[in-house]
Structure formats: C-alpha cells, structure tokens
Design a protein around this motif. Sequence first.
Motif, PDB file in Angstrom:
ATOM      1  N   ARG A  45       0.340  -1.931   5.028  1.00 26.39           N
ATOM      2  CA  ARG A  45       0.352  -2.534   6.369  1.00 26.39           C
ATOM      3  C   ARG A  45      -0.981  -2.366   7.102  1.00 26.39           C
ATOM      4  N   ASN A 230       4.377   5.187   9.385  1.00 29.76           N
ATOM      5  CA  ASN A 230       5.504   5.601   8.533  1.00 29.76           C
ATOM      6  C   ASN A 230       6.764   5.648   9.387  1.00 29.76           C
ATOM      7  N   ASP A 233      10.977   2.765   6.979  1.00 33.31           N
ATOM      8  CA  ASP A 233      11.359   1.497   6.334  1.00 33.31           C
ATOM      9  C   ASP A 233      12.061   1.734   4.997  1.00 33.31           C
TER      10      ASP A 233
END
Length: 476
Positions: A45, A230, A233
Amino acid sequence: MTIKPARGIRFPVTVPVLVIGAGACGLTAALAARDAGAEVLVLERDRVPCGSTALSSGFIPAAATRFQRDKGIEDSPALLTADIMAKNKGRSSPTVTARVAERAGPTLEWLADRHGVPFEVIEGFLYPGHSVLRMHATPKRTGADLMGYLLAAAEAAGIATMTSAHVMALFADEGGRVAGIEVARPDGATEIIGCAALVLACNGYGGDPALVRRYIPEMGDALYFGHAGNQGDALRWGEALGGMGRDLSAYQGHGSVAHPHGILITWALMMEGGFQANLEGRRFSNETRGYSEQAVDVLRQPGGVVIDVFDARLHTLGLEFEDYRAAMAAGAICSADTIEALAVLFDVPSQALATTLAETRDMAIGNRIDPFGRDFSKRPPLAAPFYGIRVTGALFHTQGGLEIDTDARVLRRDGIPLPNVLAGGGASRGLSGPERDGYFSGGGLLAAVTLGRIAGETASRLRACEGIASHDFVFP
Ligand SMILES: Cc1cc2nc3c(=O)[nH]c(=O)nc-3n(C[C@H](O)[C@H](O)[C@H](O)COP(=O)(O)OP(=O)(O)OC[C@H]3O[C@@H](n4cnc5c(N)ncnc54)[C@H](O)[C@@H]3O)c2cc1C
C-alpha cells in the motif's frame, strides 16, 4: 476490507503467487516462492515499502546457525523451542513453534548465502528469555538496514512489486478459495488481479485503534510505535473466509521509548545492570523479565513515564546502537556526577533515587533480596557518573493473528486449511500465547522471515497444483 464473490469475475491477469505486504514476511515469502520457480507479485500500500520491519531494530533470533558456530556458540532448535515455550508458558501452538524454531537457522543462512543479507550474531548481552547468544542482525543493526537488503534481494531475484497498491477486497468462492484481489490506486482507480495462491503478509492490527481497544484494552491509549498501515486487514479477511483469529490479546510492547523524543532505547541497558525508577524515584518491577511486558508497568506509573538509570559502562554499550546514538543527538540522554544531581535533572526526589540506587547495590553484593525478583548479582553495581533517559511504554505490534498450520496455511474453524491462503509474520498467530508477558524477544521478525519463507514455499506448491505456469504470468 471485504470479501466479494469470485463467480463471474474475469481477471485481466492472473499471477501464480500473490503476496500482500512488502515487509520482512512478504519479501521473504516472495523470495522463497521465486526460488521454487514461481512468478510472484507483491502488492504494497505504501509508495516506498517500509512496514514495521523498517521501523524495527532488525534483530532476529535463530538457533544453530553457522554465524553462531563461528563464535563457538552452541544452540539447537530444541533449545530455542524450549525458550519460546517457557516465555509463553506453553501457550503458543507447539507444532508451529517447533517448526519455526527448526527453520529459523536455515532461513537466515539461506537469506545470507543465496540472497546476500549479511547476518551476524549480536554479542555482549543476552536478551530476556534467551538461553544463549542467538540474536542476529545486519551490520547496522537496524530494521531499515534489513529492509534495504531484502528489497535489494527481491529486485535482484526479479520479483515484481507494485507499490501504492492498497488491497481493498478479496474475491473468493464459497469454499474460501481466493481467486483474486481488488487494489485501490492513489488516483482512486481500482484494478483486479487474479492469483493461484495468496500470501497474507500485511501484519496485524496495531494501526487500528478500535481493534487495539477491543482486543488489548490495556494498551488502548498507548503510543503505537509500529507501522500505521497495519490495520488488521489479514485478520478481517481471514475470519470472513472462515479462518480464526487466535491469541488476539497478545502483543509486543516496549518499556523504553525516549519521551518525548520517540526513540527506542535498547533494553541491553537494563539487562546489563541498569534499572527503571518512576518519578517518585522508586523501582516498580523486575526489569529483566522482558521489555514487552514492561510497557504496561511503565504506563501505570505516575504520568506514564519513568527514568532509565545507568552508568558510563552502559552508556558505552548503548553507543553501539544507532537508535541510542540518535537519542544522544536529540538530547534525550542526561548525565551527572552524582545520583542526586541526576535526580534533579529529571525532577525526581533526590533522596528517594539515591536510596533506590543504594538498594540495587546492596542486592548486587547479596545484602538484600529484590522484592520484584531480579538478580542484580551478575553485573557490576552502577558507578558514577550516572546517566538517565526519560522513557515511556509503547505498543510495537500485535501478536495475535490467523491460526495457521506448519505449512503456513490459514486454518478454518474446523481445522481444515483454506484452499489457497497462507499467512505469516504479524498476520498469523504469533509465538506469544495470549498473555502480555508471553512475547519472546525477537519473536516478531522470527515469525516474519521464517513463516514468510514457509508460506512462499507452500504457495509455490499450491500454484503448481492449480496448473498455473510461470509463463502464463505477464504483468504489464
Ligand atoms: C520499534 C520497533 C522495534 C522492533 N524491533 C524488533 C526486533 O528487533 N526484532 C523483532 O523480531 N521484532 C521487532 N519488532 C516487530 C517487527 O517489526 C514485526 O514483528 C515485523 O516487522 C513484522 O513483519 P511483517 O512483514 O509481518 O509486517 P510489516 O513489516 O509491518 O509489513 C506489512 C506490510 O503490509 C502492508 N499492508 C498492510 N495492509 C495492506 C493492504 N491492505 N494492502 C497492501 N499492503 C498492505 C504495510 O504497508 C506493510 O508494509 C519491532 C517493532 C517495532 C515497531
């Protein structure tokens, strides 16, 4: 973070092995899958991969490595397993713990010999819970250094990494087989990519305050020192696919982050004879149990801050660490010729701190027993000049995660593995058991690199079963 039905979705490209997260776990998984002949795509990401790995100290325990043998250190996977299980009171998965302990040494040697990550053993002091010297690190002894080597290795191995690629959803069938993912790009566009096997390497939920408050209420208001991206997910996806989260109350904290500078201060200072005193000048715990559980004890002291007290011998030891040198440059470290003068610098009652120091000296020569159970006799008593740092406790990363088997396959609630989903590092159940005092020093990266390698190997085998050959994979 959703699961969408895979039925009817046609993916423009399908990769054999897809890895979510470019930290130590994801990059190690990618290297292992690539070595096994699979084409791999890593999705990250962030624009520049960092993760908690780059924020960490980069210390990885492993047993019976050639780096240890070169120094004459005797160790074994069985001893490493026993140390981990002693720390968590037998509460981690015995099979996964033993597998990790067995594969850790070969994994570090593989990373060094095949992928150019130069490990060495850290000497000079033992970490809490370690029977022998077995902490390994790259030369600069930082997580950023480790990440630099892993990224270079991934590039050299020809691993495709897509950054600024935030995975938002998985496409799965009713049986929990993941057919692909949906990724959001910074311009708002979304793309879908198919996969034969998926590795969840996107760590835990330290970056989601609501999940931290739900599972680890005692650290709900603590400073989170790990990677903000973090956000749980892997846990959400895994549970939605039928997997189960385990030991979600477990975490790695740290009881020595310079405040307000926000710089990690090595626990070696405590292990080698230093102590912590609160703002009333008194000790409050056995500092050598572990830096992780110390986080809560520090936060429970008046103002949530305490003073690391040590001396010139330990200051010299601290200077071996880059973080410590940064703390020095930031003005976090103070020194004084007498303990009373040091107390004044930190606005702590002088007489109380002097009494605390005298008590530790008495304990060092056997004239007093520590009420907290620490043995001061193995190290020299602190001597003038004295040093101090104001520190607080912080949450470093969560240790709970998805239950996996010894091949890093995510297990459903009935114990059967999901068809093609692997997890490692902070995404999977850690080695701590459920309690806050179960964290074994270095257990985070130990699980990241070792389970990462195992997950990559398993993913490579699964993609072969799927019949997706590497030449089918063309990533634009
Ligand atoms: C200050 C500090 C010091 C530490 N020191 C040590 C140490 O010395 N030894 C040790 O063993 N452990 C240490 N740890 C813990 C260690 O850093 C972690 O356990 C380890 O880095 C976990 O690796 P990982 O690959 O699972 O996660 P990470 O390195 O955090 O990588 C996960 C990656 O996934 C990405 N990601 C997350 N969600 C998505 C998504 N939806 N789509 C795409 N990408 C996503 C993130 O951006 C991140 O880059 C420390 C931690 C901290 C904070």
